[in-house]
Structure formats: C-alpha cells, structure tokens
Design a protein around this motif. Structure first.
Motif: not given
Ligand code: PMP
Length: 396
Positions: A295-296, A221-222, A302, A228, A298-299
């Motif tokens: 986490t915006e 999540k960054g 992905w 991870h 990062n999302e």
C-alpha cells in the motif's frame, strides 16, 4: 466532391465555439506524463494527470510491457471471441477479480468502452436506470445505448433516489431497474454514498452498478470505493478503468461469474472490437500485482494530497469538500478561472481550468490531481506559485 452540407455544418459550429472561447486547444506533451511534464519546451509541475500512483512511467511496468512485446508482438490480432484471447488476457482478468474481491472479471479496451458494453448487455427498453445526475459521460452514453428509461436522481440525494426507486417499482412498467453511480465524482472529489445506495437497492431489488474510475488505487487502500465501504459482495457491477491509478489503458467489469459469462457472450465491444495489446495487458498485470503487494504508493498519494490541500487551504483558497486526492481550487467566475489557470501555467504549474458546462455556472475551478510521484519540493513550488498568482489576481 465532398459534402457542402458537412462543410457548412463544420464551419458554422467550429467558428461558433472559437468565437465563444470554448474551442479546446490541446497542448501535446514532449515528455512522459509524470509529476513534471514538458510542453512547448517548458518544464511544468503537472497537476492535471490521472496517473495517481505514478505507475504510467514505472520501470517495472515498462519492463513487463517490453517483455510482452518480445513474446507476443504488438497486436492481439483478432477480437477476443475469434482468436484474440491471449493467455495473458485471462491472467489479467483473474488478477482483476482478486483485486476487486469478486468471482470473476472481464477486460475491455477502455473504461469508456466498458460502460458502452456492460450496461446495454443487461438493460433494454423494458427496463429503467436510476442514474446520478453527475455521472460520467460514458455512463450517460452507455445508458442511452441500452434504450432503457433513464431516470436521473439529484446528485447523491438518497431521499430522491429512494422516492424514484419506489415510484419506478410501483409503476409496474419495468422488468429490471438498475441504480448506477460513479464511485468518486471527478469534479468535486466526493464519494458516492454506497452504503445507503445498497440499502435502497436491497429494498427495491435494484441492480447495482458502480463506476470506480477515480476510486480504484485511491480508496480502500487501493482496492477501490466498494472495498472502502466493505461492500464487495453487495455490488453487482464493479467497473473501472486501467488508465488512471493503474497507469496503462483499458477497462473492466468485476462481479459474479455468471455476469462475466454473460458479458463474454453479449457485450458488443468484447465481441466486435480487437482487444487490448500484449504490452497493455502485461503492464496492467504488473500494476495490479504492485497494488496488491503493497500500500506504499497509495499511502504516498494520500500524504501528497493532504499536503497540497493543507497548503492551498492555508493560503485562503476554497478547495471545496473533496474526500479524495482530487483537489479543486474554486474560483467561481469562468473568465477569472481560465485566466488563473493560464497564469499558473506561465509560472510553471500545469493545472487545467474546468468551467460551465462541465461544472455549474459560477463554480469554475482549477482542478489539481496530486500523485504519489510528486516530491515535497514540487508541491512546495506549486503552492508558492499558487500564492504568487493568487495574490497578483486578488483571489487571496
Ligand atoms: N468513467 C469515469 C467515471 C471516468 O472518469 C472516465 C475517464 N475520464 C471513464 C469512465 C473513461 O475511462 P477511460 O479513460 O479508460 O476510457
């Protein structure tokens, strides 16, 4: 008069590279390195930058940099240990330690520099380093600088690593043994097998060193590859760059307080080279704050990466086995790969070809680096261009 020997060395080698089509011509950007770039007056969709989260052009980072320039000027003025340590250097290092879930951290001028600094500060000619064969050039150079015995293991091959760790340990020849790996391998986008590496390290008391240049801001999540896998308290050295997902420049080591204390008195780029500038530091602090708060981005990264991968796969391209946003489009033949990248460029996509010797012969690829800053329209346009050029060249 300048050296004739140097002139003939340069002429011979430059002509040789040019003759073999291996001389790298650099295209300067006439724009920020964002999701679209301008080269030679032409706008292109940019799929070649490491600016994973789009933070290199973020307004909040730019504002933080401007304010730091107003307050501190443009240069740190000295090396860290004389009087080049600003209060914001320490703030950055505290933030990095929080970001990486470690006791402490130390910042360097670049990720490359960091590997030159950190490995040779703890390893010497009486030691051995087990190094993944696909590790980054800066790890290789950092290992060489340490004068330790370098033992390469086959890429992510845990049986080979275990056998070599056992042999090195049982030989009794070495004081300390380190295992060193990229967190994410930048050519194929695969992730190091850190849980197995930690298990082997515990069995043979190896020092663990992970260069997470391509994992920070991307995995966990960054927080990176180590997070991870939930291994933040099991890796001795977590190193990384501030120039990719973080969007600025610089490098760091995060780890135990005692390790960071040692690096502050022994690592040569920290002792003998002027540190990051106020603008860099302030922008890095802001970037890490953004990553820790939400986490915006990062999302979004992905989401975009999966969208691009699906699009290319559906067209029939071989996109390898990447586990991260790095998206190779494997063409194989070197000449065809270079031609493909050139044609994509002409049609409006900037995606660099990577061929032998950077990757094994016959595995030439165009490497795509999607970012959080791409819009769906940009990705659709890029996929459309891949389809057009792919068909035209008989690749799909
Ligand atoms: N380590 C790895 C694994 C990298 O991919 C890179 C950048 N290509 C570096 C270190 C160097 O980082 P920097 O650009 O900050 O010097």
């Amino acid at each position: 008069m300048t050296s004739k020997k140097l002139d003939s060395f340069l002429d011979e080698n430059l002509n040789d590279l040019k003759g073999r089509g291996l001389y790298n011509v650099i295209d300067p950007l006439e724009s920020p390195n964002g999701p679209k770039i301008k080269i030679n007056g032409k706008e292109l969709i940019n799929l070649s930058s490491n600016n994973y989260l789009g933070l290199a052009t973020d307004e909040k980072l730019k504002k933080a940099a401007r304010e730091a320039v107003e307050k501190y000027g443009v240069g740190a003025g000295a090396v860290r240990t004389i009087n080049g340590t600003l209060d914001i250097h320490l703030e950055l290092e505290e933030k990095l330690a929080q970001f990486k879930y470690t006791e402490a951290a130390i910042a360097y001028q670049s990720g490359f520099n960091c590997n030159m600094a950190a490995i040779s500060a703890v390893m010497d000619k009486n030691d051995a380093i087990l190094s993944d064969e696909l590790n980054h050039a800066s790890i290789i150079d950092g290992c060489r600088l340490s004068k330790a015995k370098i033992i390469r293991f086959n890429h992510s091959d845990m049986d080979d690593l275990r056998a070599k760790a056992k042999e090195a340990t049982e030989s009794g020849l070495y004081n300390k043994i380190m295992v060193i790996t990229d967190g994410v391998f930048s050519m194929d986008g695969d992730i190091a097998k850190l849980p197995e590496i930690v298990e082997i390290a515990e069995e043979f008391d190896l020092i663990t060193y992970v260069d997470d240049a391509h994992g920070s801001g991307v995995l966990g999540k960054g927080a990176g590859t180590v997070k991870h896998f939930g291994l933040s308290d099991k890796i001795d050295f977590q190193i990384g760059t501030l120039s990719k997902a973080i969007g600025v420049v610089g490098g760091y080591v995060a780890g135990k307080q005692s390790l960071i204390d040692w690096l502050k008195v022994r690592s040569r780029p920290f002792l003998f080279s002027t540190s990051l500038t106020p603008a860099d530091i302030a922008a890095c602090i802001k970037s890490i704050e953004i990553l820790m708060e939400s986490t915006e981005l990062n999302e979004k990264l992905w989401e975009n990466a999966n969208y691009l991968k699906d699009g290319l796969k559906k067209l029939g391209f071989d996109i390898g086995e990447s586990e991260t946003p790095i998206t190779p489009c494997i063409i194989g033949d070197e000449v065809k790969t270079q031609e493909f990248s050139k044609r994509l460029n002409e049609e409006g996509v900037y995606a660099k070809s990577i061929v032998f010797p950077t990757v094994p012969r016959g595995t030439g690829r165009v490497r795509n680096m999607p970012s959080a800053a791409h819009t769906t329209d940009m990705l659709d346009e890029a996929i459309g261009i891949y389809q057009k050029v792919g068909k035209e060249m008989g690749l799909i």
